[in-house]
Design an enzyme around this catalytic site. Structure first.
Site, PDB file in Angstrom:
ATOM      1  N   HIS A   1       0.714  -1.409  -0.204  1.00 23.18           N
ATOM      2  CA  HIS A   1      -0.352  -0.081  -0.051  1.00 23.18           C
ATOM      3  C   HIS A   1       0.791   0.952   0.331  1.00 23.18           C
ATOM      4  O   HIS A   1       1.989   1.240   0.189  1.00 23.18           O
ATOM      5  CB  HIS A   1      -1.157   0.417   1.052  1.00 23.18           C
ATOM      6  CG  HIS A   1      -0.500  -0.177   2.417  1.00 23.18           C
ATOM      7  ND1 HIS A   1      -0.127  -0.936   3.354  1.00 23.18           N
ATOM      8  CD2 HIS A   1       0.051   1.337   3.040  1.00 23.18           C
ATOM      9  CE1 HIS A   1       0.529  -0.907   4.459  1.00 23.18           C
ATOM     10  NE2 HIS A   1       0.288   0.602   4.761  1.00 23.18           N
TER      11      HIS A   1
ATOM     12  N   HIS B   1       4.166   7.085   3.915  1.00 23.28           N
ATOM     13  CA  HIS B   1       4.804   6.066   3.812  1.00 23.28           C
ATOM     14  C   HIS B   1       4.341   5.065   2.522  1.00 23.28           C
ATOM     15  O   HIS B   1       3.024   5.029   1.792  1.00 23.28           O
ATOM     16  CB  HIS B   1       5.220   4.989   4.805  1.00 23.28           C
ATOM     17  CG  HIS B   1       4.278   4.541   5.573  1.00 23.28           C
ATOM     18  ND1 HIS B   1       2.954   5.104   6.132  1.00 23.28           N
ATOM     19  CD2 HIS B   1       3.703   3.051   5.410  1.00 23.28           C
ATOM     20  CE1 HIS B   1       1.874   4.140   6.775  1.00 23.28           C
ATOM     21  NE2 HIS B   1       2.392   3.112   5.785  1.00 23.28           N
TER      22      HIS B   1
ATOM     23  N   GLU C   1       8.079   0.678   4.863  1.00 21.98           N
ATOM     24  CA  GLU C   1       7.590  -0.002   6.233  1.00 21.98           C
ATOM     25  C   GLU C   1       7.446  -1.381   5.184  1.00 21.98           C
ATOM     26  O   GLU C   1       7.324  -1.657   4.165  1.00 21.98           O
ATOM     27  CB  GLU C   1       5.307   0.393   6.329  1.00 21.98           C
ATOM     28  CG  GLU C   1       4.979  -0.504   7.187  1.00 21.98           C
ATOM     29  CD  GLU C   1       3.676  -0.789   7.398  1.00 21.98           C
ATOM     30  OE1 GLU C   1       2.853   0.220   6.367  1.00 21.98           O
ATOM     31  OE2 GLU C   1       2.709  -1.063   7.773  1.00 21.98           O
TER      32      GLU C   1
HETATM   33 CO    CO Z   1       1.589   1.460   6.589  1.00 21.48          CO
END
Ligand code: CO
Length: 134
Positions: A7, A79, A130
């Protein structure tokens, strides 16, 4: 080592406006808001054919998103999340290569119920990264 883009997380100053924009203007599949008190955020997932967008909105007094929105009042990309097969193997390789893992360095359970780690943006072309074990 990294796999799919899981994502892209976008911090938003107005969650309802972001939902309306993606649902009504962009015609995307937008989920319901979910409070994540452990992470200090309310999240909304937008499901695209090949990845997800994750809206982040501050929840509570010490949200990690508050400072970001002060610096980026219109919102912005917070992020990006890449999938890995084994987060411990990934972490140990990155640390051996000199990358900084944020926090304690131990994976935490992220918004999708899977182990995640964050990597220092200064080590990754100015982008908070991440990693999520899938
Ligand atoms: Co995230």
């Amino acid at each position: 080592m990294i796999g799919k883009l899981n994502h892209v997380a976008i911090a938003v100053p107005d969650l309802n406006a972001a939902v309306a924009l993606y649902r009504d203007t962009l015609g995307a599949d937008v989920g319901a808001p979910q409070d994540e008190p452990d992470h200090g955020v309310t999240v909304v997932f937008v499901t695209l054919p090949n990845t997800k967008i994750e809206f982040l909105y501050p929840l509570g007094e010490n949200s990690p998103i508050t400072g970001f929105l002060e610096k980026n009042p219109a919102g912005g990309i917070h992020h990006i999340c890449y999938e890995v097969d084994d987060i411990i193997v990934a972490r140990d390789k990155l640390k051996a290569d000199g990358a900084r893992v944020l926090g304690t360095g131990e994976p935490k359970i992220g918004a999708h119920g899977k182990p995640v780690l964050f990597l220092h943006p200064k080590d990754f072309t100015g982008t908070l990264v991440e990693l999520e074990q899938v």
